[in-house]
Write a protein that holds these residues in place. Structure first.
Motif: not given
Length: 273
Positions: A224-237
């Motif tokens: 959940s923490g990873i998914m929340s982080f990548i949502d907020k930071n718009e990770t591409d890869i």
């Protein structure tokens, strides 16, 4: 890296991955090879007549693959990208691993559909190929489009040791893209200050030519923490290390990988120890 290998079954997901791989090959100035696996019984159907003319069938498949690849190389934007094509007879895992063993492949690229219905070459082949190959493997979701300025995030628990080839691959990408920073997402089941200090130092030594931004998961659920982080930071890869004792990699079975890629992550790059 020497060459990018793109596995295709001519599906929409494979076509999207090919577009991504072509753009990446252009940026990295690498040759690309599109590979297609012909099932051992394909074109025969237990028919003696078909078996006699099986080489004709293989020739048609090779021509089909070449025509498919030409659809990309004929475009002005990809005219400088050298593309080879090869059809191998056998199961996909055997065809791909044999080619990698015999050639200087630096990156394997595969397409994937949405999590509601995994199909195409990825399906059960994803876990198999990721487990078998020892080169960076880029999994590209169907809706993903190539970004010339990607946000790259490496999720790690600082326990693993990266292979030299994989470190080189990530550094080549960072350099080619002109990325100003690499985001490091520290994920662990317990926090140890000394462990974090040593881990950060090691990461800085591996990726010296870009700024490192360290981030930490404080969520009770690492996934959940990873998914929340990548949502907020718009990770591409999102980069993960293949090591089954690694807390990060254990989180990402095929189902959870799909869930993550359906959010804001545009691709997952699987690295190795």
């Amino acid at each position: 890296m020497k060459q990018i290998l793109l596995a295709t079954d001519f599906s929409a997901s494979a076509s999207n991955a090919m577009e991504f791989a072509m753009a990446l090959a252009k940026i990295l100035k690498l040759e690309l090879c599109a590979i297609h696996a012909i099932h051992p019984t394909e074109g025969i159907n237990n028919n003696i007549y078909d078996a006699i003319f099986i080489e004709d069938y293989y020739g048609k498949k090779r021509a089909e693959l070449q025509e498919w690849a030409n659809g990309y190389t004929d475009r002005d934007e990809f005219k400088d990208v050298a593309v080879a094509t090869i059809c191998g007879v056998g199961f996909l895992k055997n065809v791909v691993t044999r080619y990698i063993d015999e050639n200087h492949v630096g990156l394997l690229v595969m397409g994937i559909t949405e999590s509601t219905g995994v199909s195409g070459i990825i399906a059960s082949n994803a876990d198999t190929l990721v487990s078998l190959v020892n080169i960076p493997t880029l999994i590209v979701p169907l809706e993903s489009k190539f970004s010339h300025e990607p946000v790259i995030t490496l999720a790690t628990d600082f326990e693993t040791r990266f292979s030299a080839d994989d470190v080189n691959a990530v550094n080549e990408m960072l350099l080619a893209f002109g990325s100003e920073k690499l985001q490091i997402l520290y994920v662990t089941e317990k926090t140890d200050e000394k462990h974090v200090e040593v881990g950060e130092s090691r990461i800085k030594e591996l990726f010296k030519n870009t700024d490192i931004e360290f981030n930490y998961i404080n969520d009770s659920s690492p996934l959940s923490g990873i998914m929340s982080f990548i949502d907020k930071n718009e990770t591409d890869i999102l980069c993960l290390v293949k090591h089954h004792h690694n807390v990060v990699y254990r989180l990402f079975n095929l189902d959870t990988v799909n869930k993550v890629m359906n959010r804001t992550v545009k691709a997952i790059l699987v690295l190795h120890e």
